[in-house]
Motif scaffolding. Structure first.
Motif, PDB file in Angstrom:
ATOM      1  N   TYR A  33       0.996  -1.293   0.120  1.00 52.76           N
ATOM      2  CA  TYR A  33       0.196   0.078   0.084  1.00 52.76           C
ATOM      3  C   TYR A  33       1.015   1.383  -0.102  1.00 52.76           C
ATOM      4  N   LEU A  34       0.381   2.416  -0.876  1.00 53.44           N
ATOM      5  CA  LEU A  34       1.193   3.567  -0.785  1.00 53.44           C
ATOM      6  C   LEU A  34       0.052   4.658  -0.647  1.00 53.44           C
ATOM      7  N   PHE A  35       0.024   4.913   0.752  1.00 53.90           N
ATOM      8  CA  PHE A  35      -1.021   5.942   0.966  1.00 53.90           C
ATOM      9  C   PHE A  35      -2.424   5.584   0.665  1.00 53.90           C
ATOM     10  N   GLY A  36      -2.810   4.343   0.870  1.00 54.80           N
ATOM     11  CA  GLY A  36      -4.157   4.016   0.675  1.00 54.80           C
ATOM     12  C   GLY A  36      -4.313   3.551  -0.554  1.00 54.80           C
ATOM     13  N   ILE A  93      -4.477  18.045  15.366  1.00 54.21           N
ATOM     14  CA  ILE A  93      -3.563  17.132  14.749  1.00 54.21           C
ATOM     15  C   ILE A  93      -4.259  16.269  13.673  1.00 54.21           C
ATOM     16  N   LEU A  94      -5.666  15.960  13.742  1.00 58.70           N
ATOM     17  CA  LEU A  94      -6.278  15.476  12.796  1.00 58.70           C
ATOM     18  C   LEU A  94      -6.143  16.275  11.448  1.00 58.70           C
ATOM     19  N   PRO A  95      -6.585  17.376  11.357  1.00 57.55           N
ATOM     20  CA  PRO A  95      -6.656  18.384  10.073  1.00 57.55           C
ATOM     21  C   PRO A  95      -5.226  18.235   9.598  1.00 57.55           C
ATOM     22  N   VAL A  96      -4.080  18.073  10.641  1.00 57.40           N
ATOM     23  CA  VAL A  96      -3.037  18.390   9.867  1.00 57.40           C
ATOM     24  C   VAL A  96      -2.528  16.958   9.273  1.00 57.40           C
ATOM     25  N   PHE A  97      -2.840  15.810   9.946  1.00 55.62           N
ATOM     26  CA  PHE A  97      -2.683  14.662   9.001  1.00 55.62           C
ATOM     27  C   PHE A  97      -3.496  14.486   7.867  1.00 55.62           C
ATOM     28  N   LEU A  98      -4.744  14.971   7.882  1.00 54.73           N
ATOM     29  CA  LEU A  98      -5.275  15.025   6.472  1.00 54.73           C
ATOM     30  C   LEU A  98      -4.597  15.761   5.536  1.00 54.73           C
ATOM     31  N   ALA A  99      -4.214  16.894   5.927  1.00 57.27           N
ATOM     32  CA  ALA A  99      -3.625  17.928   4.925  1.00 57.27           C
ATOM     33  C   ALA A  99      -2.390  17.320   4.320  1.00 57.27           C
ATOM     34  N   ALA A 100      -1.905  16.444   5.154  1.00 58.60           N
ATOM     35  CA  ALA A 100      -0.424  15.888   4.694  1.00 58.60           C
ATOM     36  C   ALA A 100      -0.590  14.535   3.856  1.00 58.60           C
ATOM     37  N   PHE A 101      -1.709  13.550   4.389  1.00 58.55           N
ATOM     38  CA  PHE A 101      -2.088  12.218   3.641  1.00 58.55           C
ATOM     39  C   PHE A 101      -2.765  12.560   2.451  1.00 58.55           C
ATOM     40  N   ILE A 102      -3.768  13.333   2.152  1.00 56.88           N
ATOM     41  CA  ILE A 102      -4.627  13.476   0.993  1.00 56.88           C
ATOM     42  C   ILE A 102      -3.865  13.997  -0.134  1.00 56.88           C
ATOM     43  N   VAL A 109      -2.371   7.706  -6.497  1.00 56.42           N
ATOM     44  CA  VAL A 109      -3.189   7.381  -7.421  1.00 56.42           C
ATOM     45  C   VAL A 109      -2.700   7.787  -8.963  1.00 56.42           C
ATOM     46  N   ARG A 110      -2.110   9.051  -8.991  1.00 59.88           N
ATOM     47  CA  ARG A 110      -1.795   9.404 -10.361  1.00 59.88           C
ATOM     48  C   ARG A 110      -0.398   8.469 -10.894  1.00 59.88           C
ATOM     49  N   LEU A 111       0.465   8.451  -9.826  1.00 56.83           N
ATOM     50  CA  LEU A 111       1.760   7.470 -10.071  1.00 56.83           C
ATOM     51  C   LEU A 111       1.263   6.159 -10.622  1.00 56.83           C
ATOM     52  N   LYS A 112       0.127   5.546 -10.049  1.00 56.06           N
ATOM     53  CA  LYS A 112      -0.300   3.938 -10.196  1.00 56.06           C
ATOM     54  C   LYS A 112      -0.784   4.023 -11.687  1.00 56.06           C
ATOM     55  N   GLU A 113      -1.449   5.090 -12.181  1.00 64.27           N
ATOM     56  CA  GLU A 113      -1.911   5.386 -13.304  1.00 64.27           C
ATOM     57  C   GLU A 113      -0.873   5.331 -14.392  1.00 64.27           C
ATOM     58  N   GLU A 114       0.025   6.315 -14.217  1.00 63.19           N
ATOM     59  CA  GLU A 114       1.078   6.754 -15.111  1.00 63.19           C
ATOM     60  C   GLU A 114       1.955   5.476 -15.284  1.00 63.19           C
ATOM     61  N   LYS A 115       2.442   4.856 -14.078  1.00 56.00           N
ATOM     62  CA  LYS A 115       3.027   3.638 -14.322  1.00 56.00           C
ATOM     63  C   LYS A 115       2.471   2.398 -14.837  1.00 56.00           C
ATOM     64  N   LYS A 331     -11.186   1.113  -5.707  1.00 57.54           N
ATOM     65  CA  LYS A 331     -12.541   2.020  -5.816  1.00 57.54           C
ATOM     66  C   LYS A 331     -13.406   1.900  -4.500  1.00 57.54           C
ATOM     67  N   TYR A 332     -13.274   0.905  -3.810  1.00 57.47           N
ATOM     68  CA  TYR A 332     -13.767   0.944  -2.517  1.00 57.47           C
ATOM     69  C   TYR A 332     -13.395   1.450  -1.351  1.00 57.47           C
ATOM     70  N   TRP A 333     -12.335   2.287  -1.541  1.00 55.95           N
ATOM     71  CA  TRP A 333     -11.678   2.988  -0.298  1.00 55.95           C
ATOM     72  C   TRP A 333     -11.563   4.606  -0.777  1.00 55.95           C
ATOM     73  N   LEU A 334     -12.325   5.412  -0.097  1.00 51.84           N
ATOM     74  CA  LEU A 334     -12.735   6.782  -0.127  1.00 51.84           C
ATOM     75  C   LEU A 334     -11.278   7.376   0.199  1.00 51.84           C
ATOM     76  N   LEU A 335     -10.654   8.154  -0.543  1.00 52.59           N
ATOM     77  CA  LEU A 335      -9.405   8.659  -0.042  1.00 52.59           C
ATOM     78  C   LEU A 335      -8.367   7.875   0.480  1.00 52.59           C
ATOM     79  N   GLY A 336      -8.474   6.666   0.074  1.00 53.53           N
ATOM     80  CA  GLY A 336      -7.585   5.654   0.452  1.00 53.53           C
ATOM     81  C   GLY A 336      -7.805   5.317   2.058  1.00 53.53           C
ATOM     82  N   MET A 337      -8.599   5.722   2.721  1.00 54.74           N
ATOM     83  CA  MET A 337      -8.762   5.415   4.112  1.00 54.74           C
ATOM     84  C   MET A 337     -10.174   4.933   4.408  1.00 54.74           C
ATOM     85  N   PHE A 338     -11.367   5.303   3.864  1.00 48.46           N
ATOM     86  CA  PHE A 338     -12.613   5.037   4.346  1.00 48.46           C
ATOM     87  C   PHE A 338     -13.077   3.606   3.395  1.00 48.46           C
TER      88      PHE A 338
END
Length: 389
Positions: A33-36, A93-102, A109-115, A331-338
């Motif tokens: 897994y890479l960021f979900g 701390i939660l908004p900080v984490f989301l701002a870094a993770f998303i 997602v882009r990297l997986k598509e490009e590669k 596709k079943y993982w919203l934002l790679g988290m939910f």
């Protein structure tokens, strides 16, 4: 040194601790897994993937640094609100984490598509123990039984002591654990701490149960190793959660007995009350086992070194009880988290980032439970705010 300084130092320590943990989370997560986003495990160390991880670490560091600055400003200009700050600033701390993770998730997602990384293992192998442990035989009940006995004792002590209490009882204590705020005596005021202990015990027990019941991922290429790692993860994390539960219950009970028996000699140490920093240190010590387990064990035990030659009680065929279609699909993982998959009967699953667990939000009980928990959390914070003000 007054309590505001102690609380200020505690806030700084919490932010520093969270910064350290958040920055190493990508390296505790499974390599698949890479960021979900599900990727080929061998690509987790590719230059592009490493770059995304470094960008995430930089964002986490910058966000926590901003929180530290806010904390310092608050202490300098609004020192009298440090106790409230200790309750609310950590929520940022939660908004900080989301701002870094998303952004990291979007880049992944882009990297997986490009590669054009093709991940064929859409079927998700899971542990047989996830289904067969209905009896929860491996749950470390000792911690919760001890906490339950203490909780019952607090109810009995509060009820027995109530008639002898003064018309006003303390509800807040200063740095030296001496009362500095009182309210009129009532059953609710006296029983609120035992009730809090009861709620905490139930909540933490459910956390322990969720660890045992969660569907954890198996490596199809080496299911015996994965299963052995899962057993270690469940055992270690179960004991860490149980220990944390017991320590918090003891701390709350100590505070209650300060209200019920303010002059008792047992609370004195060289003619002085136990200071607030003792309580904070004990609380932090209770968290250390969870931190150690998280770092050393990794997601689902993926970092645990197992000597398989000494393990003979694992049947390779029985370790994989099912392969659930969909859980491995992005596709079943919203934002790679939910996770949201109505075709998957699982309620608690392994998250895709870090060592935590997740829920299947496609099920109504999960939605109701999360909503109820959020409302209770808001109510608790409102109550605490009114009490502290």
């Amino acid at each position: 040194m007054d309590e505001n300084i102690i609380l200020f130092i505690t806030n700084l320590s919490v932010f520093a601790l969270c910064a350290g943990l958040y920055m190493i989370v990508p390296y505790l997560t499974r390599k698949s897994y890479l960021f979900g986003v599900k990727i080929p495990p061998e690509e987790s160390s590719s230059p592009e993937a490493v770059k995304i991880k470094k960008s995430y670490i930089t964002s986490c560091f910058a966000g926590i640094a901003i929180l530290l600055i806010i904390c310092i400003i608050q202490f300098i200009f609004f020192r009298g609100r440090t106790l409230l700050a200790s309750l609310y600033l950590p929520l940022l701390i939660l908004p900080v984490f989301l701002a870094a993770f998303i952004p990291g998730w979007k880049k992944a997602v882009r990297l997986k598509e490009e590669k054009g990384w093709a991940v064929y293992n859409i079927l998700f192998a899971e542990t047989n123990s996830s289904h067969s442990r209905g009896d929860l035989s491996a749950l470390p009940f000792g911690w919760y039984i001890a906490g339950f006995i203490i909780m019952l004792f607090t109810f009995a002590a509060a009820a027995a002591r109530y008639p002898a209490l003064a018309d006003t009882i303390p509800v807040h204590f200063n740095y030296n654990m001496e009362p500095d705020r009182w309210v009129n005596k009532s059953w609710m005021a006296v029983m609120q701490m035992p009730l809090f202990n009861l709620g905490l015990l139930v909540l933490m027990f459910l956390v322990g149960v969720s660890i045992e019941k969660a569907k954890l991922q198996l490596d199809p290429n080496n299911p015996r190793l994965s299963f052995a790692q899962h057993r270690v993860y469940r055992a270690r994390m179960g004991h860490a959660i149980g220990f944390l539960t017991l320590v918090i219950i003891i701390l709350i009970t100590m505070t209650l007995f300060l209200c019920l028996f303010p002059e008792a000699a047992v609370w004195s140490l060289a003619n002085r009350k136990f200071p607030l920093w003792c309580v904070i240190v004990l609380s932090l010590l209770a968290i250390i086992p969870i931190m150690v387990v998280t770092v050393k064990t990794g997601q689902g035990g993926c970092r645990v070194k197992i000597d398989m030659d000494g393990i003979n009680d694992i049947n390779t065929e029985s370790t994989v009880s099912a392969k659930t279609k969909g859980r491995g699909d992005d596709k079943y993982w919203l934002l790679g988290m939910f996770y949201c998959n109505p075709d998957d009967p699982a309620v608690i699953v392994e998250a895709r980032f870090g060592t935590k667990l997740s829920f299947n939000f496609a099920h109504l009980p999960v939605k109701a439970g999360v909503t109820l928990f959020f409302l209770l959390l808001v109510a608790m914070y409102v109550w605490l705010t009114i009490t502290l003000l």
